[in-house]
Write a protein that holds these residues in place. Sequence first.
Motif, PDB file in Angstrom:
ATOM      1  N   LEU A 149      49.260  22.508  27.227  1.00 45.38           N
ATOM      2  CA  LEU A 149      50.155  23.141  28.202  1.00 45.38           C
ATOM      3  C   LEU A 149      49.503  24.382  28.790  1.00 45.38           C
ATOM      4  N   LEU A 150      48.999  25.266  27.916  1.00 46.29           N
ATOM      5  CA  LEU A 150      48.384  26.507  28.396  1.00 46.29           C
ATOM      6  C   LEU A 150      47.156  26.216  29.249  1.00 46.29           C
ATOM      7  N   HIS A 151      46.337  25.275  28.822  1.00 52.02           N
ATOM      8  CA  HIS A 151      45.171  24.884  29.602  1.00 52.02           C
ATOM      9  C   HIS A 151      45.601  24.326  30.965  1.00 52.02           C
ATOM     10  N   ASP A 152      46.585  23.434  30.969  1.00 53.11           N
ATOM     11  CA  ASP A 152      47.059  22.824  32.209  1.00 53.11           C
ATOM     12  C   ASP A 152      47.591  23.858  33.199  1.00 53.11           C
ATOM     13  N   LYS A 153      48.151  24.947  32.684  1.00 53.54           N
ATOM     14  CA  LYS A 153      48.727  25.993  33.535  1.00 53.54           C
ATOM     15  C   LYS A 153      47.762  27.141  33.803  1.00 53.54           C
ATOM     16  N   GLY A 154      46.507  27.027  33.321  1.00 56.43           N
ATOM     17  CA  GLY A 154      45.489  28.040  33.609  1.00 56.43           C
ATOM     18  C   GLY A 154      45.497  29.240  32.690  1.00 56.43           C
ATOM     19  N   PHE A 155      46.153  29.144  31.535  1.00 55.34           N
ATOM     20  CA  PHE A 155      46.223  30.277  30.621  1.00 55.34           C
ATOM     21  C   PHE A 155      45.284  30.162  29.430  1.00 55.34           C
ATOM     22  N   GLY A 156      44.467  29.141  29.371  1.00 53.94           N
ATOM     23  CA  GLY A 156      43.539  28.991  28.248  1.00 53.94           C
ATOM     24  C   GLY A 156      42.402  29.992  28.342  1.00 53.94           C
ATOM     25  N   PRO A 157      41.509  29.993  27.358  1.00 53.35           N
ATOM     26  CA  PRO A 157      40.354  30.888  27.407  1.00 53.35           C
ATOM     27  C   PRO A 157      39.574  30.702  28.709  1.00 53.35           C
ATOM     28  N   GLY A 158      39.186  31.815  29.286  1.00 52.28           N
ATOM     29  CA  GLY A 158      38.456  31.772  30.546  1.00 52.28           C
ATOM     30  C   GLY A 158      39.346  31.743  31.775  1.00 52.28           C
ATOM     31  N   GLY A 159      40.667  31.729  31.570  1.00 50.82           N
ATOM     32  CA  GLY A 159      41.595  31.755  32.703  1.00 50.82           C
ATOM     33  C   GLY A 159      41.692  33.145  33.302  1.00 50.82           C
ATOM     34  N   LYS A 160      42.450  33.268  34.389  1.00 50.77           N
ATOM     35  CA  LYS A 160      42.619  34.563  35.049  1.00 50.77           C
ATOM     36  C   LYS A 160      43.342  35.571  34.167  1.00 50.77           C
ATOM     37  N   GLU A 161      44.291  35.079  33.364  1.00 44.79           N
ATOM     38  CA  GLU A 161      45.039  35.943  32.461  1.00 44.79           C
ATOM     39  C   GLU A 161      45.500  35.115  31.272  1.00 44.79           C
ATOM     40  N   THR A 162      45.850  35.794  30.188  1.00 51.37           N
ATOM     41  CA  THR A 162      46.395  35.094  29.034  1.00 51.37           C
ATOM     42  C   THR A 162      47.897  34.922  29.222  1.00 51.37           C
ATOM     43  N   ILE A 163      48.486  34.027  28.462  1.00 50.59           N
ATOM     44  CA  ILE A 163      49.932  33.848  28.543  1.00 50.59           C
ATOM     45  C   ILE A 163      50.646  35.120  28.087  1.00 50.59           C
ATOM     46  N   ARG A 164      50.047  35.853  27.154  1.00 49.08           N
ATOM     47  CA  ARG A 164      50.626  37.124  26.698  1.00 49.08           C
ATOM     48  C   ARG A 164      50.655  38.140  27.840  1.00 49.08           C
ATOM     49  N   GLU A 165      49.554  38.221  28.580  1.00 53.25           N
ATOM     50  CA  GLU A 165      49.509  39.139  29.723  1.00 53.25           C
ATOM     51  C   GLU A 165      50.558  38.764  30.764  1.00 53.25           C
ATOM     52  N   ALA A 166      50.700  37.479  31.030  1.00 53.60           N
ATOM     53  CA  ALA A 166      51.690  37.022  32.008  1.00 53.60           C
ATOM     54  C   ALA A 166      53.108  37.352  31.550  1.00 53.60           C
ATOM     55  N   ALA A 167      53.384  37.166  30.262  1.00 51.42           N
ATOM     56  CA  ALA A 167      54.713  37.479  29.738  1.00 51.42           C
ATOM     57  C   ALA A 167      55.009  38.971  29.840  1.00 51.42           C
ATOM     58  N   LEU A 168      54.005  39.802  29.593  1.00 51.71           N
ATOM     59  CA  LEU A 168      54.179  41.250  29.718  1.00 51.71           C
ATOM     60  C   LEU A 168      54.321  41.666  31.176  1.00 51.71           C
ATOM     61  N   ASP A 169      53.582  41.030  32.061  1.00 55.20           N
ATOM     62  CA  ASP A 169      53.584  41.402  33.477  1.00 55.20           C
ATOM     63  C   ASP A 169      54.835  40.942  34.211  1.00 55.20           C
ATOM     64  N   ARG A 170      55.269  39.704  33.942  1.00 60.08           N
ATOM     65  CA  ARG A 170      56.373  39.169  34.741  1.00 60.08           C
ATOM     66  C   ARG A 170      57.361  38.306  33.961  1.00 60.08           C
ATOM     67  N   GLY A 171      57.253  38.307  32.650  1.00 59.73           N
ATOM     68  CA  GLY A 171      58.146  37.494  31.839  1.00 59.73           C
ATOM     69  C   GLY A 171      59.188  38.283  31.069  1.00 59.73           C
ATOM     70  N   GLY A 172      59.254  39.581  31.310  1.00 56.29           N
ATOM     71  CA  GLY A 172      60.253  40.397  30.640  1.00 56.29           C
ATOM     72  C   GLY A 172      59.865  40.872  29.255  1.00 56.29           C
ATOM     73  N   TRP A 173      58.644  40.556  28.814  1.00 60.05           N
ATOM     74  CA  TRP A 173      58.193  41.023  27.508  1.00 60.05           C
ATOM     75  C   TRP A 173      57.830  42.493  27.572  1.00 60.05           C
ATOM     76  N   LYS A 174      57.877  43.144  26.423  1.00 56.76           N
ATOM     77  CA  LYS A 174      57.524  44.552  26.284  1.00 56.76           C
ATOM     78  C   LYS A 174      56.551  44.701  25.114  1.00 56.76           C
ATOM     79  N   LEU A 175      55.858  45.835  25.093  1.00 57.02           N
ATOM     80  CA  LEU A 175      55.010  46.191  23.954  1.00 57.02           C
ATOM     81  C   LEU A 175      55.815  47.033  22.973  1.00 57.02           C
ATOM     82  N   CYS A 176      55.460  46.949  21.712  1.00 59.11           N
ATOM     83  CA  CYS A 176      56.099  47.764  20.688  1.00 59.11           C
ATOM     84  C   CYS A 176      55.928  49.241  21.051  1.00 59.11           C
TER      85      CYS A 176
END
Length: 102
Positions: free
Chosen positions: A51-78
Amino acid sequence: MNNEDLPEPNGTCWCGCPETPGYGRYFAPGHDKTAEAAYMAVHHGGSVARLLHDKGFGPGGKETIREAALDRGGWKLCPRGCGYAGAPASITNHVNRHHKEN
């Protein structure tokens, strides 16, 4: 992303089973995970890595899924600076569990 364009729940479980979800719900208890697993099986061979590879979030992608969640998915850092990331409720649980004041 929001749920404003979803149809109203109508008493049918969206996983496809014959059970009736509670009022105002799309799924019988736990069946959201059943539907999620079925979707993953159909679209990504049951693999989160696929899934992550298919959506471009695997290693070598533009961003990680964690970065995307923090940027636009409503996630926060501790707020305690340990690097943990998650949804706001998850952050609260994390802080209460791992950063209790002695």
